[in-house]
Design a protein around this motif. Structure first.
Motif, PDB file in Angstrom:
ATOM      1  N   LYS A 152      -9.502  -0.513  -3.191  1.00 12.74           N
ATOM      2  CA  LYS A 152     -10.121  -1.578  -2.389  1.00 12.74           C
ATOM      3  C   LYS A 152     -11.566  -1.209  -2.102  1.00 12.74           C
ATOM      4  O   LYS A 152     -11.830  -0.253  -1.366  1.00 12.74           O
ATOM      5  CB  LYS A 152      -9.417  -1.716  -1.041  1.00 12.74           C
ATOM      6  CG  LYS A 152      -8.035  -2.305  -1.121  1.00 12.74           C
ATOM      7  CD  LYS A 152      -7.528  -2.515   0.306  1.00 12.74           C
ATOM      8  CE  LYS A 152      -6.020  -2.641   0.328  1.00 12.74           C
ATOM      9  NZ  LYS A 152      -5.484  -2.519   1.689  1.00 12.74           N
ATOM     10  N   ARG A 182       1.743   3.524  10.756  1.00 17.17           N
ATOM     11  CA  ARG A 182       1.131   2.330  11.349  1.00 17.17           C
ATOM     12  C   ARG A 182       1.377   2.429  12.840  1.00 17.17           C
ATOM     13  O   ARG A 182       2.483   2.705  13.269  1.00 17.17           O
ATOM     14  CB  ARG A 182       1.780   1.086  10.726  1.00 17.17           C
ATOM     15  CG  ARG A 182       1.662  -0.219  11.458  1.00 17.17           C
ATOM     16  CD  ARG A 182       0.445  -1.036  11.117  1.00 17.17           C
ATOM     17  NE  ARG A 182       0.225  -1.284   9.715  1.00 17.17           N
ATOM     18  CZ  ARG A 182      -1.010  -1.627   9.244  1.00 17.17           C
ATOM     19  NH1 ARG A 182      -2.035  -1.736  10.065  1.00 17.17           N
ATOM     20  NH2 ARG A 182      -1.171  -1.832   7.956  1.00 17.17           N
ATOM     21  N   ASP A 188       0.811  -1.229   0.000  1.00 16.43           N
ATOM     22  CA  ASP A 188       0.000   0.000   0.000  1.00 16.43           C
ATOM     23  C   ASP A 188       0.845   1.280   0.000  1.00 16.43           C
ATOM     24  O   ASP A 188       0.286   2.374   0.028  1.00 16.43           O
ATOM     25  CB  ASP A 188      -0.908   0.051   1.244  1.00 16.43           C
ATOM     26  CG  ASP A 188      -1.936  -1.076   1.262  1.00 16.43           C
ATOM     27  OD1 ASP A 188      -2.114  -1.712   0.220  1.00 16.43           O
ATOM     28  OD2 ASP A 188      -2.537  -1.300   2.329  1.00 16.43           O
TER      29      ASP A 188
HETATM   30 MG    MG Z   1      -3.418  -1.815   4.366  1.00 18.00          MG
END
Ligand code: MG
Ligand code: IPE
Ligand code: IPE
Ligand code: MG
Length: 323
Positions: free
Chosen positions: A235, A93, A88
């Motif tokens: 997505k 994160r 991605d």
């Molecule tokens: Mg992801």
């Protein structure tokens, strides 16, 4: 973390999992260790270990192999996150920079592989054929899911079946395997293991549905990762499917964002309003809740699980969490 778990033994074991995540890569050279400290030290809900150890404890399992099996599941989860962030091109994160945004991409890929291999080593050390079978099945399933997802990227006419197939593999399989492993360690037979596997699958799918919702309505700083990124990456998840199928305007919003690979004609705020106007967040939550209840009911073949407040709290947390 784990506020929802009252059982002392479970909390103690989860602490062991936490230290074990770092300790088990200690023998590695500093480079790997730095990456491991970065990713494991950055928090994470540890929901899969909690799920596993709560169940083994409820089944009155007395050994320590569940701690190792839980570390292995968290390793596999982490490996997929590392790889997912490379795919991605994600930069954040757990409120930290991603491995791939700090280190070189090739090294990040290898680090993900390393964590996968560590998980295999860990599982193997338990010398349990049934556990190994469950783990190889879930690992293959997850990777298939990620591949399938890539294949369906930017296909606006993706079906509900295709969406559910993707998430049942990429996320459901790991929860399913966690349920299986807990059943095996808890001394259940193969028939019961399969039911636990399927129950875990339902809960995993529900978990991913909520994650998919957060991409649209979550708070970036609480989530610790970007929002509004799934559609840009092509997505098409459940909230987008509901919007696509709501009316002409809904469909055209989804079309614009995926064809422009960004928010040009449609703003983030407009997208959010379009979802709210159609009550989509609530509908998505209901769907997740339904699956959670089905999963919970399946666990009830074991009366100790049906009476557990902690298990009830854990599954509620899956729906009511904000990260
Ligand atoms: Mg992801
Ligand atoms: C994120 O998983 C990826 C999904 C499968 C939805 P988590 O939400 O469990 O991530 P951490 O471990 O808590 O960061
Ligand atoms: C989870 O999917 C990735 C895997 C299960 C491998 P997402 O792509 O939704 O995860 P996030 O949102 O980046 O954490
Ligand atoms: Mg996501």
């Amino acid at each position: 973390l784990f506020d929802y778990i009252k059982r002392k033994n479970v909390r103690a074991k989860l602490k062991k999992v936490e230290t074990g995540l770092i300790d088990n890569v200690e023998d590695s050279f500093p480079f790997i260790r730095d990456m491991a400290v970065h990713i494991f030290g950055g928090g994470g809900k540890r929901i899969r270990p909690a799920f596993m150890i709560l169940i083994t404890d409820l089944l009155d399992y007395k050994g320590e192999d569940d701690v190792k099996a839980a570390i292995a599941t968290e390793f596999i989860h982490t490996a997929t996150l590392v790889h997912d962030d490379i795919i991605d091109r994600a930069v954040s994160r757990r409120n930290r920079r991603t491995i791939n945004s700090i280190w070189d991409e090739n090294v990040s890929i290898l680090f993900g592989d390393y964590i996968y291999a560590k998980a295999i080593e860990m599982m193997n050390s338990l010398n349990n054929h049934r556990l190994n079978t469950a783990f190889s099945r879930l690992t293959l399933g997850m990777i298939k899911g990620e591949i399938l997802e890539s294949d369906k990227n930017y296909q606006i006419d993706i079906t509900y079946d295709e969406y559910y197939n993707i998430i049942s593999k990429k996320t459901g399989e790991l929860f399913a395997g966690t349920g299986s492993a807990a059943a095996i360690l808890g001394g259940l037979n193969e028939e019961e293991e399969e039911i636990f596997n399927d129950a875990g699958m339902k809960i995993g799918i529900a978990f991913q549905i909520i994650d998919d919702l957060f991409d649209f309505i979550g708070n970036e700083s609480v989530l610790g990762k970007p929002v509004f990124s799934d559609l840009i990456e092509g997505k098409i998840t459940l909230p987008a499917l509901y919007l696509r199928d709501s009316d002409e305007q809904g469909r055209s919003i989804v079309e614009s964002i995926i064809s422009e690979k960004g928010f040009k004609k449609v703003s983030e705020k407009q997208l959010e309003e379009a979802l709210q106007e159609r009550d989509i967040p609530a509908r998505v939550k209901n769907e997740s809740e339904k699956l959670i209840r089905e999963g919970l009911d399946m666990f009830k073949i074991q009366p100790v699980l049906s009476e557990s407040l902690d298990l009830e709290k854990l599954v509620e947390y899956i729906i009511n969490r904000n990260m």
